[in-house]
Design an enzyme around this catalytic site. Structure first.
Site, PDB file in Angstrom:
ATOM      1  N   HIS A  62      28.068   0.745  39.429  1.00  0.00           N
ATOM      2  CA  HIS A  62      28.861   1.005  38.076  1.00  0.00           C
ATOM      3  C   HIS A  62      28.875  -0.471  37.331  1.00  0.00           C
ATOM      4  O   HIS A  62      29.255  -1.269  37.875  1.00  0.00           O
ATOM      5  CB  HIS A  62      30.376   1.628  38.042  1.00  0.00           C
ATOM      6  CG  HIS A  62      30.617   1.854  36.880  1.00  0.00           C
ATOM      7  ND1 HIS A  62      30.060   2.956  36.072  1.00  0.00           N
ATOM      8  CD2 HIS A  62      31.459   1.369  35.934  1.00  0.00           C
ATOM      9  CE1 HIS A  62      30.659   3.036  34.777  1.00  0.00           C
ATOM     10  NE2 HIS A  62      31.592   1.825  34.932  1.00  0.00           N
ATOM     11  N   ALA A 107      33.496   9.795  44.869  1.00  0.00           N
ATOM     12  CA  ALA A 107      34.360  10.610  45.056  1.00  0.00           C
ATOM     13  C   ALA A 107      34.080  11.600  43.871  1.00  0.00           C
ATOM     14  O   ALA A 107      33.350  11.529  42.844  1.00  0.00           O
ATOM     15  CB  ALA A 107      35.863  10.043  44.846  1.00  0.00           C
TER      16      ALA A 107
END
Ligand code: GAR
Length: 218
Positions: free
Chosen positions: A115, A147
């Site tokens: 990210h 997640a």
């Protein structure tokens, strides 16, 4: 039979340019790298990264998400390819589709994402624009286990870069991207070696990663 530990079979999932995928492919060329990029999978048939992967003779598959009735159906098709290719680890590399909880849970502890921000700051899109708008002086990138919540999950590695007065989203993004290309192969190496463990949401065992820290000269 060789006594070398078996390399982990990795799928890189992409949606576009694929520069992070390319950095993983480059790193995996090293004979002692514990993983091989066995598959590149894109949800966009026109992704530039697919052409690069094919030129490297890496098995490359395009599954156009628009051809599936819903997200779960698309993911079933992806899962079938991942199983068929005996994939051990999945690396999201600019893969711009949200994943269902079911898919994420199936790959719990075996799926990494990169990210372009220092999570948990700036989840989502337009991270460089938002960092500039907020006037932060340090920005960067994060590799984490995936997640079920978007851009969340135990952090494996981060790299920080300075935000300069003259920066635009493009110049800042380029500085961050250069660090993405360094930390993603590093994080995948640690994960593929089995060096990491997750305790109370923290990734431990990654060793000293001071090399990825930027300290402003004062
Ligand atoms: C990278 O900057 C990656 O961090 C970002 O997309 C870009 C893909 O570039 N990913 C995300 O924003 C995911 N939330 P690439 O295709 O050249 O690797």
């Amino acid at each position: 039979m060789s006594n070398e530990p078996k390399k982990k079979r990795v799928a890189a999932l992409i949606s576009g340019r694929g520069s992070n995928m390319a950095s993983l492919i480059e790193a995996a060329r090293a004979p002692d790298y514990p993983a091989e990029i066995a598959l590149v999978l894109s949800n966009r048939p026109d992704a530039a990264g697919l052409a690069f992967a094919r030129a490297q003779e890496i098995k490359s598959v395009a599954l156009d998400h628009k051809a599936y009735v819903n997200r779960a159906d698309f993911e079933r098709a992806m899962q079938a390819v991942l199983v068929e290719e005996r994939i051990d680890l999945v690396c999201l590399a600019g893969f711009m589709r949200l994943l269902t909880a079911e898919f994420v849970e199936a790959w719990q502890g075996k799926m990494l994402n990169i990210h372009p921000a220092l999570l948990p700051s700036y989840k989502g899109l337009h991270t460089h624009e938002r960092a500039l708008a907020d006037g932060v002086k340090i920005h960067g990138c994060t590799v984490h286990y995936v997640a079920t919540d978007m851009d969340a999950g135990p952090i494996i590695a981060q790299a920080a870069v300075p935000v300069l007065d003259a920066d635009t989203p493009d110049t800042l993004g380029a500085r961050v991207l250069a660090r993405e290309h360094a930390i993603y192969p590093h994080a995948l190496r640690l994960a593929a070696e089995g060096a990491l463990r997750i305790e109370n949401g923290r990734v431990l065992g990654g060793g000293d990663s001071e090399g990825f820290l930027m300290a402003p000269a004062i």
